[in-house]
Design a protein around this motif. Structure first.
Motif, PDB file in Angstrom:
ATOM      1  N   ALA A  53       0.832  -1.205   0.000  1.00 50.50           N
ATOM      2  CA  ALA A  53       0.000   0.000   0.000  1.00 50.50           C
ATOM      3  C   ALA A  53       0.864   1.251   0.000  1.00 50.50           C
ATOM      4  N   LEU A  54       1.904   1.242   0.838  1.00 55.81           N
ATOM      5  CA  LEU A  54       2.801   2.391   0.903  1.00 55.81           C
ATOM      6  C   LEU A  54       3.514   2.588  -0.428  1.00 55.81           C
ATOM      7  N   ALA A  55       3.879   1.479  -1.063  1.00 58.21           N
ATOM      8  CA  ALA A  55       4.542   1.577  -2.359  1.00 58.21           C
ATOM      9  C   ALA A  55       3.636   2.253  -3.384  1.00 58.21           C
ATOM     10  N   LEU A  56       2.346   1.896  -3.393  1.00 56.53           N
ATOM     11  CA  LEU A  56       1.408   2.534  -4.313  1.00 56.53           C
ATOM     12  C   LEU A  56       1.214   4.002  -3.967  1.00 56.53           C
ATOM     13  N   PHE A  57       1.032   4.294  -2.665  1.00 56.28           N
ATOM     14  CA  PHE A  57       0.872   5.681  -2.232  1.00 56.28           C
ATOM     15  C   PHE A  57       2.058   6.526  -2.680  1.00 56.28           C
ATOM     16  N   ALA A  58       3.237   6.052  -2.336  1.00 52.91           N
ATOM     17  CA  ALA A  58       4.444   6.840  -2.601  1.00 52.91           C
ATOM     18  C   ALA A  58       4.765   6.896  -4.087  1.00 52.91           C
ATOM     19  N   PHE A  59       4.489   5.806  -4.804  1.00 52.55           N
ATOM     20  CA  PHE A  59       4.789   5.781  -6.231  1.00 52.55           C
ATOM     21  C   PHE A  59       3.939   6.791  -6.984  1.00 52.55           C
ATOM     22  N   THR A  60       2.633   6.850  -6.673  1.00 54.85           N
ATOM     23  CA  THR A  60       1.785   7.833  -7.342  1.00 54.85           C
ATOM     24  C   THR A  60       2.159   9.256  -6.937  1.00 54.85           C
ATOM     25  N   ALA A  61       2.659   9.418  -5.701  1.00 56.87           N
ATOM     26  CA  ALA A  61       3.136  10.737  -5.291  1.00 56.87           C
ATOM     27  C   ALA A  61       4.342  11.148  -6.130  1.00 56.87           C
ATOM     28  N   LEU A  62       5.236  10.215  -6.392  1.00 60.99           N
ATOM     29  CA  LEU A  62       6.414  10.507  -7.218  1.00 60.99           C
ATOM     30  C   LEU A  62       5.994  10.898  -8.640  1.00 60.99           C
ATOM     31  N   ILE A  63       4.972  10.227  -9.157  1.00 62.30           N
ATOM     32  CA  ILE A  63       4.461  10.572 -10.481  1.00 62.30           C
ATOM     33  C   ILE A  63       3.929  12.007 -10.487  1.00 62.30           C
ATOM     34  N   ALA A  64       3.142  12.341  -9.455  1.00 66.35           N
ATOM     35  CA  ALA A  64       2.583  13.694  -9.375  1.00 66.35           C
ATOM     36  C   ALA A  64       3.672  14.734  -9.179  1.00 66.35           C
ATOM     37  N   PHE A  65       4.705  14.408  -8.391  1.00 70.12           N
ATOM     38  CA  PHE A  65       5.808  15.351  -8.186  1.00 70.12           C
ATOM     39  C   PHE A  65       6.447  15.726  -9.523  1.00 70.12           C
ATOM     40  N   THR A  66       6.562  14.744 -10.408  1.00 69.75           N
ATOM     41  CA  THR A  66       7.162  15.015 -11.713  1.00 69.75           C
ATOM     42  C   THR A  66       6.299  15.983 -12.512  1.00 69.75           C
ATOM     43  N   PHE A  67       4.979  15.781 -12.473  1.00 66.12           N
ATOM     44  CA  PHE A  67       4.058  16.695 -13.159  1.00 66.12           C
ATOM     45  C   PHE A  67       4.198  18.115 -12.608  1.00 66.12           C
TER      46      PHE A  67
END
Length: 481
Positions: free
Chosen positions: A357-371
């Motif tokens: 769950a944390l991996a999904l949370f943090a991974f999507t956060a990393l995607i948004a950070f790039t945007f």
């Protein structure tokens, strides 16, 4: 490290007061818009569709949640409890409620002053500072601050928490987790904005619903302990508990601090996704962004905190370093608290579930950070950035992601806290002067709703200046540049 800790204290201690105060003031000025317009929030999430120029309200919400729902909802809640006791959860909720007004105002202003670059909508902090305040130099400072935060300072926190969770759950070496994470992130961000939005659109609902379902299962299994935990949390928040009464100040400070870190209301993080939305009135997206704060703080953070307290999987340390309670000797505050809580119901599988769950949370956060980083780069160039600049930015995000995965948790959290506090100071101080156009837009929206109309924004009629994108053609459904 001592320097970073001292710097964070100097930045965050007064910021806690500013965040609470500004949230309260905006709640009063908007007449509690984050409460009275909840039905409109739900309608707007369901309605609307994206175009080549902008994304739908739902997609903008998912993009915002992909950055808001991250390690702050699991590891951040744990660190708040560790430093402020169970009472910190109340102050996280208070900041979540007041933060709805902050999120509403900043997202509405982002919509008002968004721009169209190469056929797509872009906007956020630097755009509304330039157009709303007329301070180009300040807008550049804000863009550079945000670019530094989301490309260099923040990714390490997300990556480090993922590696820590998998190390605890399965003994996976951080180097291996970091390499896999970096490769997966690279495969998404090289596809540009369309692929970033599509990934957030698919992953965010799955991760949020799955995690909350697991939290409810843990709470149901410990239903008899829930009333006592709620009494402990409430008493600790106001200094009425015998054990935690001496750290009530820390409860306030860390509750607000981690709420701001998690839902980033007032930091301006949600303004970038909000500005990209295709809506007929700026207030509509402001309402959607206010609701995203509820999802982040009142649902996900509260679920995490209740799990931890109900199962007793936490330690609390006083500001002087002495132990207040120690239920988990030798366990560092972070994902391990939540993993232990879920493990009480799902023995063996609990730690791995939380790690995923944390991996999904943090991974999507990393995607948004790039945007977000790319949006600030677009602002600085005034047009679509050159390929070399975009490649350098994406390379930096990937390098920091891998580096952060293998660094010490204390270091990456301290660095991230400095970055978030710096951007929050810039944005919140600017919001003091930018609330007026948001309030004018809200009055216009309310007036049209009272008339039974689907609000459409006409900046001249609303008394808002500088909304160039909306002025052509009398507030069209899809404003043209």
């Amino acid at each position: 490290m001592d320097f970073l800790v001292a710097l964070n204290d100097r930045l965050w201690d007064p910021l806690v007061v500013l965040a609470l105060g500004l949230g309260l003031v905006l709640t009063v000025l908007t007449r509690g818009v984050q409460f009275r317009r909840i039905p409109d929030m739900l309608r707007q999430i369901r309605g609307g569709g994206g175009t080549e120029a902008g994304v739908s309200s739902f997609q903008a919400l998912m993009l915002t949640l992909s950055s808001r729902i991250g390690v702050g909802n699991i590891a951040g809640v744990a660190t708040a409890i560790a430093a402020g006791g169970p009472g910190a959860l109340v102050w996280m909720a208070v900041m979540g409620l007041l933060g709805g007004a902050l999120a509403f105002v900043e997202a509405t202003v982002a919509q008002i002053y968004k721009r169209r670059v190469d056929g797509r909508y872009w906007g956020g902090i630097p755009y509304y500072i330039e157009r709303g305040l007329g301070r180009k130099w300040l807008a550049v400072v804000a863009a550079l601050t945000a670019l530094t935060l989301y490309a260099v300072l923040a990714p390490g926190v997300q990556a480090n928490s993922i590696t820590a969770a998998f190390d605890t759950a399965a003994g996976v070496d951080p180097w291996i987790t970091g390499a896999v994470l970096t490769a997966l992130l690279g495969s998404i961000i090289v596809g540009g904005r369309a692929r970033i939005v599509a990934a957030a659109d698919r992953l965010v609902p799955v991760m949020a619903v799955g995690y909350i379902a697991a939290a409810l299962a843990v709470l149901a299994a410990n239903a008899s302990a829930v009333p006592g935990a709620l009494r402990l949390i409430a008493a600790s928040a106001v200094g009425a508990d015998a054990v935690f009464g001496g750290i009530v100040g820390a409860a306030v400070a860390w509750g607000v601090r981690r709420a701001v870190f998690s839902n980033v209301a007032g930091v301006g993080e949600g303004t970038y996704g909000a500005a990209a939305a295709e809506v007929s009135h700026p207030v509509k997206q402001g309402l959607v962004q206010a609701f995203s704060v509820y999802i982040d703080t009142l649902f996900v953070c509260t679920a995490t905190g209740l799990m931890i307290v109900v199962t007793g999987n936490y330690n609390v340390t006083a500001p002087d370093g002495s132990a207040v309670v120690e239920h988990l000797p030798g366990t560092e505050a972070g994902p391990a608290y939540t993993q232990g809580a879920v493990g009480t119901l799902f023995a063996g599988a609990g730690p791995l579930f939380v790690a995923l769950a944390l991996a999904l949370f943090a991974f999507t956060a990393l995607i948004a950070f790039t945007f977000i980083a790319e949006t600030n780069l677009t602002y600085l160039f005034g047009a679509a950035p050159p390929r070399a600049a975009l490649a350098a930015l994406r390379g930096a995000v990937l390098a920091v992601t891998f580096s952060g995965a293998v660094q010490s948790a204390d270091l990456v959290w301290a660095v991230g806290d400095v970055g978030y506090a710096s951007l929050a100071w810039v944005n919140m101080l600017c919001l003091l002067f930018l609330a007026r156009p948001a309030l004018a837009a809200l009055r216009d929206y309310d007036a049209q709703r009272r008339q039974g109309r689907d609000p459409v924004f006409d900046p001249e009629a609303a008394g808002v200046r500088g909304a160039d994108l909306w002025e052509r053609g009398g507030a069209p459904r899809r404003p043209e540049a």
